[in-house]
Design a protein around this motif. Structure first.
Motif, mmCIF file in Angstrom:
data_model
loop_
_atom_site.group_PDB
_atom_site.id
_atom_site.type_symbol
_atom_site.label_atom_id
_atom_site.label_comp_id
_atom_site.label_asym_id
_atom_site.label_seq_id
_atom_site.Cartn_x
_atom_site.Cartn_y
_atom_site.Cartn_z
ATOM 1 N N SER A 199 29.885 53.566 20.616
ATOM 2 C CA SER A 199 30.013 54.440 19.451
ATOM 3 C C SER A 199 29.120 55.812 19.437
ATOM 4 C CB SER A 199 29.666 53.680 18.195
ATOM 5 O OG SER A 199 28.244 53.245 18.302
ATOM 6 N N ALA A 200 28.788 56.057 20.790
ATOM 7 C CA ALA A 200 27.791 57.272 20.925
ATOM 8 C C ALA A 200 28.619 58.132 21.861
ATOM 9 C CB ALA A 200 26.569 56.980 21.533
ATOM 10 N N TYR A 201 28.573 59.563 21.469
ATOM 11 C CA TYR A 201 28.929 60.562 22.302
ATOM 12 C C TYR A 201 27.916 61.766 22.157
ATOM 13 C CZ TYR A 201 33.135 58.202 20.916
ATOM 14 O OH TYR A 201 34.387 57.278 20.589
ATOM 15 N N ALA A 202 27.848 62.547 23.419
ATOM 16 C CA ALA A 202 26.801 63.404 23.599
ATOM 17 C C ALA A 202 27.231 64.560 24.392
ATOM 18 C CB ALA A 202 25.415 62.624 24.030
ATOM 19 N N ARG A 203 26.464 65.517 24.190
ATOM 20 C CA ARG A 203 26.945 66.925 25.058
ATOM 21 C C ARG A 203 25.837 66.635 26.215
ATOM 22 N NH1 ARG A 203 29.880 70.684 22.968
ATOM 23 N NH2 ARG A 203 29.704 70.957 20.707
ATOM 24 N N PRO A 204 26.354 67.292 27.378
ATOM 25 C CA PRO A 204 25.150 67.137 28.798
ATOM 26 C C PRO A 204 23.918 67.165 28.585
ATOM 27 C CG PRO A 204 27.345 68.280 29.062
ATOM 28 C CD PRO A 204 27.253 68.034 27.774
ATOM 29 N N GLY A 205 23.140 66.140 28.855
ATOM 30 C CA GLY A 205 21.898 66.067 28.535
ATOM 31 C C GLY A 205 21.088 65.446 27.410
ATOM 32 N N ARG A 206 22.180 65.382 26.447
ATOM 33 C CA ARG A 206 21.406 65.098 25.110
ATOM 34 C C ARG A 206 21.909 63.631 24.727
ATOM 35 N NH1 ARG A 206 17.935 68.544 23.367
ATOM 36 N NH2 ARG A 206 18.514 70.796 23.176
ATOM 37 N N ARG A 207 22.269 62.731 25.456
ATOM 38 C CA ARG A 207 22.204 61.206 25.082
ATOM 39 C C ARG A 207 20.802 60.868 24.772
ATOM 40 N NH1 ARG A 207 25.090 58.073 30.256
ATOM 41 N NH2 ARG A 207 27.037 59.674 30.459
ATOM 42 N N CYS A 208 21.003 59.931 23.696
ATOM 43 C CA CYS A 208 19.871 59.497 22.786
ATOM 44 C C CYS A 208 18.905 58.492 23.754
ATOM 45 C CB CYS A 208 20.113 58.770 21.420
ATOM 46 S SG CYS A 208 18.725 57.983 20.695
ATOM 47 N N ALA A 209 17.698 58.897 24.187
ATOM 48 C CA ALA A 209 16.877 58.199 25.068
ATOM 49 C C ALA A 209 16.578 56.993 24.344
ATOM 50 C CB ALA A 209 15.806 59.235 25.489
ATOM 51 N N HIS A 210 16.200 56.935 23.028
ATOM 52 C CA HIS A 210 15.580 55.591 22.326
ATOM 53 C C HIS A 210 16.686 54.661 22.387
ATOM 54 C CE1 HIS A 210 13.123 53.748 19.617
ATOM 55 N NE2 HIS A 210 14.110 53.363 19.372
ATOM 56 N N ASN A 211 17.954 54.998 22.149
ATOM 57 C CA ASN A 211 18.960 54.092 22.191
ATOM 58 C C ASN A 211 19.277 53.500 23.486
ATOM 59 O OD1 ASN A 211 19.233 53.855 19.278
ATOM 60 N ND2 ASN A 211 20.884 55.092 19.156
ATOM 61 N N LEU A 212 19.404 54.251 24.521
ATOM 62 C CA LEU A 212 19.417 53.961 25.919
ATOM 63 C C LEU A 212 18.442 52.949 26.109
ATOM 64 C CD1 LEU A 212 20.448 57.280 27.754
ATOM 65 C CD2 LEU A 212 21.920 55.272 27.416
ATOM 66 N N ASN A 213 17.351 52.936 25.772
ATOM 67 C CA ASN A 213 16.308 52.048 26.323
ATOM 68 C C ASN A 213 16.864 50.758 25.530
ATOM 69 O OD1 ASN A 213 13.767 51.232 27.660
ATOM 70 N ND2 ASN A 213 12.874 51.326 25.603
ATOM 71 N N TYR A 214 17.336 50.843 24.307
ATOM 72 C CA TYR A 214 17.735 49.577 23.805
ATOM 73 C C TYR A 214 18.908 48.653 24.651
ATOM 74 C CZ TYR A 214 15.650 50.331 19.255
ATOM 75 O OH TYR A 214 14.698 50.570 17.980
ATOM 76 N N TRP A 215 19.683 49.825 25.092
ATOM 77 C CA TRP A 215 21.020 49.261 25.592
ATOM 78 C C TRP A 215 20.806 48.785 27.232
ATOM 79 C CZ3 TRP A 215 23.173 54.149 23.473
ATOM 80 C CH2 TRP A 215 23.881 53.910 22.016
ATOM 81 N N ARG A 216 19.709 49.535 27.846
ATOM 82 C CA ARG A 216 19.145 49.024 28.812
ATOM 83 C C ARG A 216 18.154 47.868 28.880
ATOM 84 N NH1 ARG A 216 18.786 55.239 30.948
ATOM 85 N NH2 ARG A 216 21.136 55.664 31.530
ATOM 86 N N PHE A 217 18.039 47.311 27.963
ATOM 87 C CA PHE A 217 17.038 46.183 27.651
ATOM 88 C C PHE A 217 15.646 46.481 28.054
ATOM 89 C CE2 PHE A 217 16.415 41.381 28.206
ATOM 90 C CZ PHE A 217 16.985 41.118 26.859
ATOM 91 N N GLY A 218 15.186 47.917 27.386
ATOM 92 C CA GLY A 218 13.840 48.214 27.493
ATOM 93 C C GLY A 218 12.911 47.529 26.459
ATOM 94 N N ASP A 219 11.614 47.652 26.607
ATOM 95 C CA ASP A 219 10.953 47.285 25.651
ATOM 96 C C ASP A 219 10.431 48.252 24.384
ATOM 97 O OD1 ASP A 219 10.610 44.739 26.875
ATOM 98 O OD2 ASP A 219 8.374 45.299 27.696
ATOM 99 N N TYR A 220 10.258 47.714 23.161
ATOM 100 C CA TYR A 220 10.013 48.379 22.164
ATOM 101 C C TYR A 220 9.109 47.735 21.181
ATOM 102 C CZ TYR A 220 14.198 45.873 20.526
ATOM 103 O OH TYR A 220 15.063 44.793 20.326
ATOM 104 N N LEU A 221 7.916 48.400 20.659
ATOM 105 C CA LEU A 221 7.282 48.123 19.524
ATOM 106 C C LEU A 221 8.027 48.170 18.326
ATOM 107 C CD1 LEU A 221 3.691 49.188 20.654
ATOM 108 C CD2 LEU A 221 4.425 46.989 20.851
ATOM 109 N N GLY A 222 8.122 47.282 17.376
ATOM 110 C CA GLY A 222 8.750 47.347 16.205
ATOM 111 C C GLY A 222 7.751 47.251 14.883
ATOM 112 N N ILE A 223 7.228 48.489 14.407
ATOM 113 C CA ILE A 223 6.468 48.204 13.427
ATOM 114 C C ILE A 223 6.915 48.706 11.840
ATOM 115 C CG2 ILE A 223 4.608 48.551 14.886
ATOM 116 C CD1 ILE A 223 4.222 51.303 13.862
ATOM 117 N N GLY A 224 6.647 48.245 10.817
ATOM 118 C CA GLY A 224 7.186 48.580 9.445
ATOM 119 C C GLY A 224 7.804 47.144 8.802
ATOM 120 N N ALA A 225 7.916 47.179 7.690
ATOM 121 C CA ALA A 225 8.701 46.137 6.907
ATOM 122 C C ALA A 225 10.113 45.889 7.446
ATOM 123 C CB ALA A 225 8.964 46.465 5.531
ATOM 124 N N GLY A 226 10.344 44.740 8.123
ATOM 125 C CA GLY A 226 11.356 44.125 8.659
ATOM 126 C C GLY A 226 11.958 44.594 10.144
ATOM 127 N N ALA A 227 10.764 45.189 10.740
ATOM 128 C CA ALA A 227 11.065 46.035 12.009
ATOM 129 C C ALA A 227 11.069 44.735 13.051
ATOM 130 C CB ALA A 227 10.072 46.974 12.334
#
Length: 385
Positions: A244-272
């Protein structure tokens, strides 16, 4: 096999919104009075401190590559509060140079002139929850903004100097025609964003739409809309890199790419939710959902809603659930590096999917075919324990 530490991101959940949308199943809470936003920022930093203590070397000292403020409606928080949080996070963790920092924004909650404040605070990417440029569809979706307000908000952000902008669009809306969906895409393209998220409206459990379903296009009509909109975005220079993601060259969402590549992430906040890899495997943690309970437990163990190790048998499914969403797939070696499991553990399921025409027959890649993209849920289910 030892896990190779993947990139680390930071997800920050801001749980309040002006009004809950009838399709939304996120942890969001309509405003009742004015929340204590400064106290919430204090709780976020206390949460981060506690997670860093709990995770030890698995998180402490690892550089943050991306930050994503999600919600709810993060733009309810002032630029000053967003800046205070980011300053505090940088005191606790190193950030890579030019880290991508995204703020989700509802066009109905932004005030003229605030985007330069967010930019000064450190935000360098804005994601607008537009959903549609059809005022009737916006009303039926329960959105609080108009198409004119959405257009004005995107232009204000651009005028403030924010050059990396995403526009969220939904399709297969109540009684939406193919022409109506294409018009939404045309109007988004005209605003010259760098990224477009284009996803189908689905009826999620425990939402108002699930209880009282609106008249939606059938599956064939939704597929026709998806194909036509994909083609139009491609002709305008937006490359599809995820379902569901479309980007101009060089503008892919790095944060979501980290999710999709099974990277790590700290989740803080209610329900994170967060994910951390360490010597023992993959660990998932999530926080208590209700804002009041989260605030009351600031930095203490009661803030944790759950914490568990992902069983080895479940890792192939969890990995594929993310990685196979990517149109270009991932290197085959990433599976072992991110899960700690040998490639042989998925050999049977992989060969079965290749035989069905769902996966590309390439020993160096894990990648779906066009047919596999259409039947992605079936492909992913093939890797369930």
């Amino acid at each position: 096999m030892t896990l190779v530490p993947p990139p680390l991101s930071l997800y920050v959940h801001m749980p309040w919104c002006v009004r809950k949308c009838p399709y939304c199943d996120f942890n969001s809470h309509g405003l009742r009075g004015t929340p204590d936003y400064p106290a919430y920022v204090d709780a976020l930093l206390a949460d981060l401190d506690a997670d860093l203590r709990d995770f030890g070397d698995a998180a402490h000292g690892r550089p943050i590559e991306t930050v994503f403020f999600g919600g709810g409606t993060p733009s309810l928080f002032s630029p000053e509060l967003v800046g205070r949080f980011l300053d505090g996070a940088r005191e606790r963790l190193p950030f890579v140079d030019a880290a991508e920092i995204t703020l989700e924004t509802n066009p109905g909650t932004v005030e003229h002139g605030r985007f330069d404040g967010y930019l000064a605070a450190g935000v360098n990417r804005i994601s607008f929850g537009v959903q549609s440029f059809d005022d009737d569809k916006l009303r039926r979706l329960g959105r609080i903004h108009s198409s004119t307000e959405a257009t004005d908000a995107v232009r204000q952000a651009q005028d403030a100097g924010i050059g990396n902008i995403n526009v969220d669009l939904m399709y297969a809306l109540p009684e939406q025609s193919l022409e109506g969906a294409l018009d939404d895409v045309e109007r988004a393209i005209a605003l010259r964003p760098t990224h477009v998220s284009h996803y189908q409206l689905t009826l999620e459990p425990n939402t108002a739409f699930a209880a009282n379903p609106p008249p939606l296009p059938d599956d064939d009509a939704a597929w026709a809309i998806q194909e036509a909109c994909e083609a139009r975005l491609a002709s305008a220079g937006f490359g599809q890199y995820e379902v569901s993601a479309y980007a101009r060259p060089g503008r892919r969402c790095a944060h979501n790419l980290n999710y999709w590549r099974f990277g790590d992430y700290l989740g803080i906040g209610a329900g994170a939710h967060g994910k951390i890899s360490d010597a023992a495997g993959v660990r998932r943690r999530w926080k208590t959902r209700l804002p009041a309970a989260y605030l009351a437990a600031a930095g203490r163990p009661a803030r944790i809603g759950g914490d568990n190790r992902v069983a080895a048998d479940d890792l192939p499914f969890e990995y594929m659930l993310n990685a196979l969403r990517l149109i270009d797939g991932v290197p085959a070696t990433d599976f072992a590096e991110r899960t700690g499991l040998p490639a042989a553990s998925i050999a049977g399921a992989r060969e079965s999917c290749i035989a069905r025409g769902w996966l590309v027959d390439d020993p160096d890649q894990l990648k779906t075919t066009p047919l596999g993209q259409r039947f992605l849920n079936d492909v992913i289910e093939a890797f369930m324990a």
